[in-house]
Write an enzyme that holds these catalytic residues in place. Structure first.
Site, PDB file in Angstrom:
ATOM      1  N   GLY A 138       0.788  -1.239   0.000  1.00  0.00           N
ATOM      2  CA  GLY A 138       0.000   0.000   0.000  1.00  0.00           C
ATOM      3  C   GLY A 138       0.813   1.279   0.000  1.00  0.00           C
ATOM      4  N   LEU A 148      -4.045  -7.647  -7.182  1.00  0.00           N
ATOM      5  CA  LEU A 148      -3.541  -8.825  -7.905  1.00  0.00           C
ATOM      6  C   LEU A 148      -4.630  -9.675  -8.542  1.00  0.00           C
ATOM      7  CD1 LEU A 148      -0.706  -9.940  -5.464  1.00  0.00           C
ATOM      8  CD2 LEU A 148      -0.540  -8.551  -7.533  1.00  0.00           C
ATOM      9  N   LEU A 201      -7.943 -10.160 -11.235  1.00  0.00           N
ATOM     10  CA  LEU A 201      -8.521  -9.598 -12.463  1.00  0.00           C
ATOM     11  C   LEU A 201      -9.812  -8.864 -12.107  1.00  0.00           C
ATOM     12  CD1 LEU A 201      -8.333 -12.107 -15.464  1.00  0.00           C
ATOM     13  CD2 LEU A 201      -7.515  -9.754 -15.370  1.00  0.00           C
ATOM     14  N   ILE A 202     -10.050  -7.756 -12.759  1.00  0.00           N
ATOM     15  CA  ILE A 202     -11.300  -7.018 -12.537  1.00  0.00           C
ATOM     16  C   ILE A 202     -12.377  -7.658 -13.415  1.00  0.00           C
ATOM     17  CG2 ILE A 202     -12.402  -4.755 -12.821  1.00  0.00           C
ATOM     18  CD1 ILE A 202     -10.366  -4.783 -10.580  1.00  0.00           C
ATOM     19  N   ASN A 216      -4.483   1.353 -14.086  1.00  0.00           N
ATOM     20  CA  ASN A 216      -3.516   0.511 -13.382  1.00  0.00           C
ATOM     21  C   ASN A 216      -2.128   1.096 -13.571  1.00  0.00           C
ATOM     22  OD1 ASN A 216      -2.547  -1.852 -11.985  1.00  0.00           O
ATOM     23  ND2 ASN A 216      -1.824  -2.607 -13.972  1.00  0.00           N
ATOM     24  N   HIS A 276       1.718  -0.115 -13.827  1.00  0.00           N
ATOM     25  CA  HIS A 276       2.507  -1.343 -13.988  1.00  0.00           C
ATOM     26  C   HIS A 276       3.994  -0.980 -14.038  1.00  0.00           C
ATOM     27  CE1 HIS A 276       3.207  -5.527 -15.087  1.00  0.00           C
ATOM     28  NE2 HIS A 276       4.054  -5.075 -15.982  1.00  0.00           N
ATOM     29  N   ASP A 295      -2.840  -6.020 -17.618  1.00  0.00           N
ATOM     30  CA  ASP A 295      -1.814  -5.083 -18.144  1.00  0.00           C
ATOM     31  C   ASP A 295      -1.962  -4.846 -19.642  1.00  0.00           C
ATOM     32  OD1 ASP A 295       0.374  -7.082 -16.151  1.00  0.00           O
ATOM     33  OD2 ASP A 295      -0.803  -5.324 -15.558  1.00  0.00           O
ATOM     34  N   GLU A 319       6.670   5.639 -10.286  1.00  0.00           N
ATOM     35  CA  GLU A 319       5.222   5.387 -10.395  1.00  0.00           C
ATOM     36  C   GLU A 319       4.421   6.419  -9.618  1.00  0.00           C
ATOM     37  OE1 GLU A 319       5.249   1.528  -8.674  1.00  0.00           O
ATOM     38  OE2 GLU A 319       4.871   0.553 -10.574  1.00  0.00           O
TER      39      GLU A 319
HETATM   40  C1  GRF Z   1       3.259  -0.908  -7.563  1.00  0.00           C
HETATM   41  O1  GRF Z   1       4.647  -0.766  -7.375  1.00  0.00           O
HETATM   42  C2  GRF Z   1       2.911  -1.174  -9.007  1.00  0.00           C
HETATM   43  O2  GRF Z   1       4.028  -1.612  -9.705  1.00  0.00           O
HETATM   44  C3  GRF Z   1       1.935  -2.273  -9.000  1.00  0.00           C
HETATM   45  O3  GRF Z   1       1.884  -2.807  -7.685  1.00  0.00           O
HETATM   46  C4  GRF Z   1       2.751  -2.111  -6.831  1.00  0.00           C
HETATM   47  C5  GRF Z   1       1.989  -1.735  -5.605  1.00  0.00           C
HETATM   48  O4  GRF Z   1       2.867  -1.477  -4.588  1.00  0.00           O
HETATM   49  N1  GRF Z   1       0.659  -1.815  -9.408  1.00  0.00           N
HETATM   50  P1  GRF Z   1       2.258  -0.963  -3.194  1.00  0.00           P
HETATM   51  O5  GRF Z   1       1.420  -2.077  -2.630  1.00  0.00           O
HETATM   52  O6  GRF Z   1       1.444   0.256  -3.504  1.00  0.00           O
HETATM   53  O7  GRF Z   1       3.476  -0.643  -2.390  1.00  0.00           O
END
Ligand code: GRF
Length: 181
Positions: free
Chosen positions: A12, A81, A83-84, A98, A100, A141, A170
Site C-alpha cells: 500500500g 492482484l 482480475l477485474i 492501473n 505497472h 496489463d 510510479e
Molecule cells: C506498484 O509498485 C505497481 O508496480 C503495482 O503494484 C505495486 C503496488 O505497490 N501496481 P504498493 O502495494 O502500492 O506498495
C-alpha cells in the site's frame, strides 16, 4: 471533486502516497474507498487509520455495491492482484487505471508484478525499464496506455534497486495524472 477508489492487495505504498497528496492538497480528489483482496494487507491498516472506508472482498457483487454506494468516479489499481470482472470494466469503462512497473507491452501478464518484473527485466539484459499507467480492460496489463516514463538500468542494477527506483517513478506519474482534471 472526483470520488476515487484505490484497489490494493499488499504493502500500500502507492495508496500512502495518494493519502499524503490529498492531505497536502497536491491533488483535488476525495479518496472515498479502499478495496483490498487481502484483509491482512498493510494498506488496509493504513486506510483504516486514516478513517477511509475499506472493503475487503473479491466478489464482484460486494465490490460493485461499494463502488455505487461511494459514488466512485475513478478506480486506481495499486498492486491489486486479481482480475477485474467484466461487469465492473463495462460499468467503469475508461474509469479504471492501473500502474505497472515496466514499459508495457513488455513484461506484462499474470504473475508479472512487483519484483518478478524487475528480475525478468534484468535477466533479459534490458538497458532501460520504466513504469506505465494504462486503462484496465479484460486482460492483465493490456489496456490503452495513458502515460509511460523510462529509467536507465545501472551496470550492477539489482531487482531490489530497480524496484525502489520504479516505485518512486510510479508515484510521481500517478500524482501528475491525478492533478489533471
Ligand atoms: C506498484 O509498485 C505497481 O508496480 C503495482 O503494484 C505495486 C503496488 O505497490 N501496481 P504498493 O502495494 O502500492 O506498495
Amino acid at each position: 471533486m472526483r470520488n476515487i477508489a484505490v484497489f490494493i492487495s499488499g504493502e500500500g505504498t502507492t495508496l500512502g502516497r495518494i493519502i499524503e497528496a490529498c492531505d497536502k492538497k497536491e491533488i483535488d480528489v476525495n479518496l472515498a474507498l479502499v478495496v483490498s483482496s487481502n484483509e491482512k494487507a498493510l494498506g488496509v491498516a493504513l486506510a483504516k487509520g486514516e478513517g477511509i472506508d475499506v472493503v475487503c472482498a473479491e466478489d464482484e457483487k460486494t465490490i460493485i455495491e461499494a463502488l455505487v454506494n461511494h459514488n466512485i468516479d475513478l478506480i486506481i489499481l495499486a498492486g491489486y492482484l486479481k482480475l477485474i470482472s467484466e461487469d465492473i470494466i463495462n460499468n467503469y469503462s475508461k474509469k479504471i487505471i492501473n500502474i505497472h512497473p515496466s514499459l508495457l507491452p513488455k513484461f506484462k501478464g499474470k504473475g508479472m508484478y512487483g519484483i518478478n518484473v524487475h528480475k525478468a527485466v534484468i535477466e533479459a539484459k534490458e538497458a532501460e525499464s520504466g513504469a506505465t499507467i494504462h486503462y484496465v480492460d479484460k486482460e492483465y496489463d493490456n489496456g490503452k496506455i495513458i502515460a509511460q516514463e523510462k529509467v536507465d538500468l545501472e551496470m550492477l542494477e539489482t531487482p531490489e534497486s530497480l524496484n525502489k527506483k520504479i516505485k518512486t517513478l510510479e508515484k510521481k506519474m500517478l500524482i501528475e495524472f491525478l492533478k489533471k482534471p
